[in-house]
Design a protein around this motif. Structure first.
Motif, PDB file in Angstrom:
ATOM      1  N   SER A 164       0.851  -1.181   0.000  1.00 14.60           N
ATOM      2  CA  SER A 164       0.000   0.000   0.000  1.00 14.60           C
ATOM      3  C   SER A 164       0.887   1.232   0.000  1.00 14.60           C
ATOM      4  O   SER A 164       2.039   1.191   0.444  1.00 14.60           O
ATOM      5  CB  SER A 164      -0.915   0.017   1.233  1.00 14.60           C
ATOM      6  N   CYS A 165       0.344   2.336  -0.520  1.00 17.84           N
ATOM      7  CA  CYS A 165       1.071   3.598  -0.557  1.00 17.84           C
ATOM      8  C   CYS A 165       0.070   4.723  -0.338  1.00 17.84           C
ATOM      9  O   CYS A 165      -1.076   4.647  -0.791  1.00 17.84           O
ATOM     10  CB  CYS A 165       1.788   3.764  -1.900  1.00 17.84           C
ATOM     11  N   SER A 166       0.502   5.768   0.330  1.00 15.55           N
ATOM     12  CA  SER A 166      -0.391   6.882   0.624  1.00 15.55           C
ATOM     13  C   SER A 166      -0.553   7.844  -0.550  1.00 15.55           C
ATOM     14  O   SER A 166      -1.274   8.826  -0.445  1.00 15.55           O
ATOM     15  CB  SER A 166       0.122   7.650   1.856  1.00 15.55           C
ATOM     16  N   CYS A 167       0.102   7.541  -1.683  1.00 14.14           N
ATOM     17  CA  CYS A 167      -0.018   8.412  -2.849  1.00 14.14           C
ATOM     18  C   CYS A 167      -1.382   8.207  -3.526  1.00 14.14           C
ATOM     19  O   CYS A 167      -2.055   7.204  -3.292  1.00 14.14           O
ATOM     20  CB  CYS A 167       1.108   8.136  -3.841  1.00 14.14           C
ATOM     21  N   PRO A 168      -1.787   9.143  -4.390  1.00 15.45           N
ATOM     22  CA  PRO A 168      -3.088   9.026  -5.053  1.00 15.45           C
ATOM     23  C   PRO A 168      -3.091   8.131  -6.288  1.00 15.45           C
ATOM     24  O   PRO A 168      -4.117   7.992  -6.947  1.00 15.45           O
ATOM     25  CB  PRO A 168      -3.402  10.474  -5.448  1.00 15.45           C
ATOM     26  N   ASP A 169      -1.965   7.502  -6.588  1.00 17.53           N
ATOM     27  CA  ASP A 169      -1.878   6.646  -7.775  1.00 17.53           C
ATOM     28  C   ASP A 169      -2.712   5.388  -7.559  1.00 17.53           C
ATOM     29  O   ASP A 169      -2.543   4.669  -6.575  1.00 17.53           O
ATOM     30  CB  ASP A 169      -0.411   6.276  -8.027  1.00 17.53           C
ATOM     31  N   TRP A 170      -3.600   5.105  -8.498  1.00 16.02           N
ATOM     32  CA  TRP A 170      -4.494   3.949  -8.362  1.00 16.02           C
ATOM     33  C   TRP A 170      -3.893   2.667  -8.924  1.00 16.02           C
ATOM     34  O   TRP A 170      -4.496   1.613  -8.855  1.00 16.02           O
ATOM     35  CB  TRP A 170      -5.810   4.227  -9.116  1.00 16.02           C
ATOM     36  N   ALA A 171      -2.688   2.729  -9.485  1.00 13.26           N
ATOM     37  CA  ALA A 171      -2.081   1.563 -10.140  1.00 13.26           C
ATOM     38  C   ALA A 171      -1.842   0.429  -9.151  1.00 13.26           C
ATOM     39  O   ALA A 171      -1.710   0.640  -7.943  1.00 13.26           O
ATOM     40  CB  ALA A 171      -0.765   1.952 -10.797  1.00 13.26           C
ATOM     41  N   LEU A 172      -1.783  -0.796  -9.697  1.00 10.49           N
ATOM     42  CA  LEU A 172      -1.534  -1.978  -8.868  1.00 10.49           C
ATOM     43  C   LEU A 172      -0.245  -1.814  -8.075  1.00 10.49           C
ATOM     44  O   LEU A 172      -0.188  -2.077  -6.886  1.00 10.49           O
ATOM     45  CB  LEU A 172      -1.451  -3.222  -9.760  1.00 10.49           C
ATOM     46  N   MET A 173       0.810  -1.362  -8.755  1.00 16.20           N
ATOM     47  CA  MET A 173       2.065  -1.025  -8.076  1.00 16.20           C
ATOM     48  C   MET A 173       2.475   0.374  -8.509  1.00 16.20           C
ATOM     49  O   MET A 173       2.758   0.588  -9.681  1.00 16.20           O
ATOM     50  CB  MET A 173       3.184  -2.013  -8.407  1.00 16.20           C
ATOM     51  N   CYS A 174       2.522   1.301  -7.594  1.00 13.60           N
ATOM     52  CA  CYS A 174       2.958   2.655  -7.947  1.00 13.60           C
ATOM     53  C   CYS A 174       4.487   2.713  -7.953  1.00 13.60           C
ATOM     54  O   CYS A 174       5.161   1.797  -7.479  1.00 13.60           O
ATOM     55  CB  CYS A 174       2.380   3.674  -6.967  1.00 13.60           C
ATOM     56  N   LYS A 175       5.011   3.805  -8.461  1.00 14.12           N
ATOM     57  CA  LYS A 175       6.463   3.960  -8.552  1.00 14.12           C
ATOM     58  C   LYS A 175       7.122   4.058  -7.174  1.00 14.12           C
ATOM     59  O   LYS A 175       8.295   3.703  -7.018  1.00 14.12           O
ATOM     60  CB  LYS A 175       6.815   5.194  -9.385  1.00 14.12           C
ATOM     61  N   HIS A 176       6.376   4.510  -6.194  1.00 15.72           N
ATOM     62  CA  HIS A 176       6.937   4.620  -4.842  1.00 15.72           C
ATOM     63  C   HIS A 176       7.142   3.239  -4.218  1.00 15.72           C
ATOM     64  O   HIS A 176       8.162   2.990  -3.563  1.00 15.72           O
ATOM     65  CB  HIS A 176       6.015   5.475  -3.967  1.00 15.72           C
ATOM     66  N   VAL A 177       6.197   2.340  -4.448  1.00 13.62           N
ATOM     67  CA  VAL A 177       6.346   0.952  -3.984  1.00 13.62           C
ATOM     68  C   VAL A 177       7.507   0.292  -4.724  1.00 13.62           C
ATOM     69  O   VAL A 177       8.332  -0.407  -4.123  1.00 13.62           O
ATOM     70  CB  VAL A 177       5.044   0.157  -4.192  1.00 13.62           C
ATOM     71  N   ALA A 178       7.569   0.513  -6.047  1.00  3.41           N
ATOM     72  CA  ALA A 178       8.659  -0.069  -6.849  1.00  3.41           C
ATOM     73  C   ALA A 178      10.013   0.425  -6.350  1.00  3.41           C
ATOM     74  O   ALA A 178      10.973  -0.345  -6.246  1.00  3.41           O
ATOM     75  CB  ALA A 178       8.471   0.280  -8.324  1.00  3.41           C
ATOM     76  N   ALA A 179      10.099   1.720  -6.028  1.00  2.00           N
ATOM     77  CA  ALA A 179      11.356   2.282  -5.521  1.00  2.00           C
ATOM     78  C   ALA A 179      11.738   1.623  -4.200  1.00  2.00           C
ATOM     79  O   ALA A 179      12.914   1.302  -3.963  1.00  2.00           O
ATOM     80  CB  ALA A 179      11.212   3.793  -5.336  1.00  2.00           C
ATOM     81  N   ALA A 180      10.750   1.402  -3.333  1.00  2.00           N
ATOM     82  CA  ALA A 180      11.023   0.752  -2.046  1.00  2.00           C
ATOM     83  C   ALA A 180      11.516  -0.677  -2.248  1.00  2.00           C
ATOM     84  O   ALA A 180      12.432  -1.135  -1.550  1.00  2.00           O
ATOM     85  CB  ALA A 180       9.773   0.775  -1.171  1.00  2.00           C
ATOM     86  N   LEU A 181      10.925  -1.397  -3.198  1.00  2.00           N
ATOM     87  CA  LEU A 181      11.342  -2.776  -3.456  1.00  2.00           C
ATOM     88  C   LEU A 181      12.762  -2.836  -3.995  1.00  2.00           C
ATOM     89  O   LEU A 181      13.544  -3.723  -3.634  1.00  2.00           O
ATOM     90  CB  LEU A 181      10.365  -3.443  -4.433  1.00  2.00           C
ATOM     91  N   TYR A 182      13.123  -1.888  -4.870  1.00  2.00           N
ATOM     92  CA  TYR A 182      14.514  -1.823  -5.326  1.00  2.00           C
ATOM     93  C   TYR A 182      15.433  -1.428  -4.171  1.00  2.00           C
ATOM     94  O   TYR A 182      16.582  -1.878  -4.090  1.00  2.00           O
ATOM     95  CB  TYR A 182      14.659  -0.833  -6.478  1.00  2.00           C
ATOM     96  N   GLY A 183      14.905  -0.601  -3.266  1.00  2.09           N
ATOM     97  CA  GLY A 183      15.682  -0.239  -2.084  1.00  2.09           C
ATOM     98  C   GLY A 183      15.997  -1.445  -1.220  1.00  2.09           C
ATOM     99  O   GLY A 183      17.071  -1.524  -0.617  1.00  2.09           O
ATOM    100  N   VAL A 184      15.070  -2.405  -1.173  1.00  3.79           N
ATOM    101  CA  VAL A 184      15.321  -3.649  -0.432  1.00  3.79           C
ATOM    102  C   VAL A 184      16.509  -4.387  -1.051  1.00  3.79           C
ATOM    103  O   VAL A 184      17.378  -4.902  -0.340  1.00  3.79           O
ATOM    104  CB  VAL A 184      14.072  -4.555  -0.434  1.00  3.79           C
ATOM    105  N   GLY A 185      16.561  -4.428  -2.382  1.00  2.00           N
ATOM    106  CA  GLY A 185      17.689  -5.070  -3.056  1.00  2.00           C
ATOM    107  C   GLY A 185      19.006  -4.428  -2.663  1.00  2.00           C
ATOM    108  O   GLY A 185      19.999  -5.114  -2.382  1.00  2.00           O
ATOM    109  N   ALA A 186      19.029  -3.083  -2.627  1.00  2.00           N
ATOM    110  CA  ALA A 186      20.244  -2.367  -2.236  1.00  2.00           C
ATOM    111  C   ALA A 186      20.612  -2.660  -0.789  1.00  2.00           C
ATOM    112  O   ALA A 186      21.796  -2.816  -0.446  1.00  2.00           O
ATOM    113  CB  ALA A 186      20.046  -0.866  -2.438  1.00  2.00           C
TER     114      ALA A 186
END
Length: 242
Positions: A164-186
């Motif tokens: 979940s993300c507090s942004c208004p993007d209705w997409a299944l995965m927003c760019k903020h979630v994607a950024a966090a997931l790549y952050g996990v890789g780092a």
């Protein structure tokens, strides 16, 4: 008069410099307020450099449903927009800077590993003690890669991830979630054992059970003669001893 469908200004993407400026301001504000942040800092072009980080990101990029948002997520994590990332048992909490002044709150939940999969790791590690030592030191045993990346491996499948993300993007995965997931890789590049914590494995207990299993296996064979022992008669024949 502005027209609803033709007005795209709200959806315009912030520039890299804008993201960096807002991220820096959010970090300063958090520090002033006494909050301890754990930002994701990418040095150089590559988001990840070691096996753990690459494997996590490779697994993420296999999710066809998320493909359209992953590139934007890469851009955000490279600009330092993931100003806070904390990995806990079954959960990732992050704050990601976006268009707005206040960073968005991201929460990602990962289903815990089944007992069957946990046991598979224990048995695999127990076959060779150096496998366990390599995992603890942050290296990765070559003969264990299939266990993590293969079919039904230990890296999470899409059905095991919710977010979940507090942004208004209705997409299944927003760019903020994607950024966090790549952050996990780092982050896994730096602290590989966080993967076990994320998947609900107590590393200390995991090590104890693996070592106990190895000792039990050794004790079970203590009274069995080894096939590598050469009997006296065979030794005479082999070396010509009379």
């Amino acid at each position: 008069m502005g027209r609803y469908w033709n007005d795209t200004s709200f959806y315009s993407q912030p520039t890299t410099s804008e993201l960096q400026k807002k991220s820096a301001e959010s970090r300063r504000k958090a520090k002033k307020g006494g909050k301890v942040l754990e930002p994701v800092v990418i040095k150089g072009r590559a988001i990840v450099n070691n096996w753990w980080g690459r494997a996590w990101c490779d697994n993420l990029e296999q999710y066809a449903d998320y493909e359209s948002r992953l590139d934007r997520g890469k851009r955000y994590v490279r600009t330092g927009s993931v100003i806070d990332l904390k990995i806990q048992k079954g959960k990732i909490q992050a704050r990601v800077q976006g268009t707005r002044k206040t960073p968005y709150k991201v929460e990602i939940r990962i289903s815990p590993l089944s007992e069957e999969k946990c046991q598979a790791v224990i048995e695999k590690c127990g076959r060779k003690l150096q496998n366990l030592e390599a995992l603890i030191s942050g290296d990765f045993p070559e003969d264990m890669k299939e266990l993590f990346q293969g079919k039904d491996g230990l890296f999470p499948a899409p059905r095991e991830i919710s977010f979940s993300c507090s942004c208004p993007d209705w997409a299944l995965m927003c760019k903020h979630v994607a950024a966090a997931l790549y952050g996990v890789g780092a982050r896994l590049d730096e602290q590989p054992l966080l993967f076990f914590e994320l998947r609900g494995i107590d590393v200390g207990r995991f090590i104890d059970v693996t070592l106990a299993g190895k000792v039990d296996a050794m004790l079970a064979n203590v009274d069995r003669p080894s096939s590598r022992i050469i009997e006296g008669a065979d030794m005479k024949e082999l070396f010509g001893v009379l």
